[in-house]
Write a protein that holds these residues in place. Sequence first.
Motif, PDB file in Angstrom:
ATOM      1  N   GLU A  11      -2.562  -0.933   1.293  1.00 58.50           N
ATOM      2  CA  GLU A  11      -3.806  -0.237   1.567  1.00 58.50           C
ATOM      3  C   GLU A  11      -4.295  -0.019   3.008  1.00 58.50           C
ATOM      4  O   GLU A  11      -5.095   1.035   3.235  1.00 58.50           O
ATOM      5  N   SER A  12      -3.572  -0.617   3.989  1.00 55.40           N
ATOM      6  CA  SER A  12      -4.250  -0.763   5.070  1.00 55.40           C
ATOM      7  C   SER A  12      -3.144   0.524   5.958  1.00 55.40           C
ATOM      8  O   SER A  12      -3.522   0.834   7.291  1.00 55.40           O
ATOM      9  N   VAL A  13      -2.066   1.055   5.352  1.00 54.44           N
ATOM     10  CA  VAL A  13      -0.903   1.924   6.202  1.00 54.44           C
ATOM     11  C   VAL A  13      -1.818   2.898   6.783  1.00 54.44           C
ATOM     12  O   VAL A  13      -1.596   3.324   8.018  1.00 54.44           O
ATOM     13  N   PRO A  18      -1.282   6.751  12.419  1.00 58.62           N
ATOM     14  CA  PRO A  18      -1.224   7.394  13.875  1.00 58.62           C
ATOM     15  C   PRO A  18      -0.397   6.699  14.643  1.00 58.62           C
ATOM     16  O   PRO A  18       0.351   7.307  15.536  1.00 58.62           O
ATOM     17  N   LEU A  19      -0.402   5.312  15.007  1.00 57.05           N
ATOM     18  CA  LEU A  19       0.075   4.630  15.914  1.00 57.05           C
ATOM     19  C   LEU A  19       1.522   4.688  15.479  1.00 57.05           C
ATOM     20  O   LEU A  19       2.427   4.629  16.482  1.00 57.05           O
ATOM     21  N   PHE A  20       2.075   4.237  14.188  1.00 56.06           N
ATOM     22  CA  PHE A  20       3.444   4.374  13.805  1.00 56.06           C
ATOM     23  C   PHE A  20       3.959   5.662  14.176  1.00 56.06           C
ATOM     24  O   PHE A  20       5.123   5.756  14.655  1.00 56.06           O
ATOM     25  N   LEU A  21       3.383   6.677  13.943  1.00 55.90           N
ATOM     26  CA  LEU A  21       3.855   8.213  14.439  1.00 55.90           C
ATOM     27  C   LEU A  21       3.972   8.504  15.948  1.00 55.90           C
ATOM     28  O   LEU A  21       4.791   9.047  16.401  1.00 55.90           O
ATOM     29  N   PRO A  32       8.091  13.272   8.524  1.00 56.89           N
ATOM     30  CA  PRO A  32       6.769  13.883   8.265  1.00 56.89           C
ATOM     31  C   PRO A  32       5.679  12.609   7.913  1.00 56.89           C
ATOM     32  O   PRO A  32       6.137  11.517   7.431  1.00 56.89           O
ATOM     33  N   ALA A  33       4.475  12.762   8.270  1.00 58.88           N
ATOM     34  CA  ALA A  33       3.444  11.952   8.018  1.00 58.88           C
ATOM     35  C   ALA A  33       3.331  11.100   6.496  1.00 58.88           C
ATOM     36  O   ALA A  33       3.361   9.945   6.474  1.00 58.88           O
ATOM     37  N   GLU A  34       3.491  11.970   5.778  1.00 58.28           N
ATOM     38  CA  GLU A  34       3.490  11.410   4.377  1.00 58.28           C
ATOM     39  C   GLU A  34       4.403  10.725   3.760  1.00 58.28           C
ATOM     40  O   GLU A  34       4.420   9.777   3.206  1.00 58.28           O
ATOM     41  N   ALA A  35       5.743  11.037   4.381  1.00 56.17           N
ATOM     42  CA  ALA A  35       7.017  10.150   4.073  1.00 56.17           C
ATOM     43  C   ALA A  35       6.914   8.860   4.703  1.00 56.17           C
ATOM     44  O   ALA A  35       7.347   7.907   3.994  1.00 56.17           O
ATOM     45  N   PHE A  39       6.816   5.532   2.572  1.00 57.24           N
ATOM     46  CA  PHE A  39       7.766   4.413   3.020  1.00 57.24           C
ATOM     47  C   PHE A  39       7.205   2.964   3.314  1.00 57.24           C
ATOM     48  O   PHE A  39       7.723   2.133   2.644  1.00 57.24           O
ATOM     49  N   LEU A  40       6.165   3.146   4.294  1.00 59.55           N
ATOM     50  CA  LEU A  40       5.556   1.756   4.796  1.00 59.55           C
ATOM     51  C   LEU A  40       4.882   1.334   3.594  1.00 59.55           C
ATOM     52  O   LEU A  40       4.960  -0.130   3.288  1.00 59.55           O
ATOM     53  N   GLU A  41       4.109   1.898   2.665  1.00 62.43           N
ATOM     54  CA  GLU A  41       3.226   1.357   1.666  1.00 62.43           C
ATOM     55  C   GLU A  41       4.284   0.769   0.463  1.00 62.43           C
ATOM     56  O   GLU A  41       4.066  -0.341   0.246  1.00 62.43           O
ATOM     57  N   GLN A  42       5.465   1.188   0.085  1.00 61.05           N
ATOM     58  CA  GLN A  42       6.248   0.913  -0.709  1.00 61.05           C
ATOM     59  C   GLN A  42       7.027  -0.463  -0.160  1.00 61.05           C
ATOM     60  O   GLN A  42       6.958  -1.404  -0.814  1.00 61.05           O
TER      61      GLN A  42
END
Length: 155
Positions: A11-13, A18-21, A32-35, A39-42
């Motif tokens: 839930e915190s992703v 923005p820092l991950f990007l 892509p930000a949504e991808a 990925f991270l949430e999963q």
Amino acid sequence: MQIAVRQADAESVRSWLPLFLTYLDFYRTAQPAEACAAFLEQRLRMGEAVVFLAEDAAGVQGFALLYPGFSSLALRPHWLLHDLFVSPACRGGGVGQLLLEHCQAHVAALGGGLTLQTAHDNLSAQRLYERSGFKLDTEFRVYEWSASSPQPAAP
């Protein structure tokens, strides 16, 4: 600057995306930000990753992403510190060291080992890792393969 480190959940992703990007930009990789978020949430929902976040009053200033694995030679868990990134504005202030210490404590509590890789020219990261007890592997070479890479012709 008062930095606190906490473990991320799925839930915190969005709060640290923005820092991950920015991290991906640092390595000249575009996704892509949504991808990235999916990925991270999963990974976090499925227990396939552990992420530590370093935060201050302004928000997330750094993260460390660990993937679990095992060592057949040591017969124990062995983690991969795949990503460690600190906001450019906070570098040199101990945020990376704090994140690394949390990773080491996490792995030590599970009785395992920890491996990481960094670019040959990332000298500041190399100094941090060496100060933290990491040793340069002089025994094994690292090779990579990808299913999307061109494959050699069949013999």
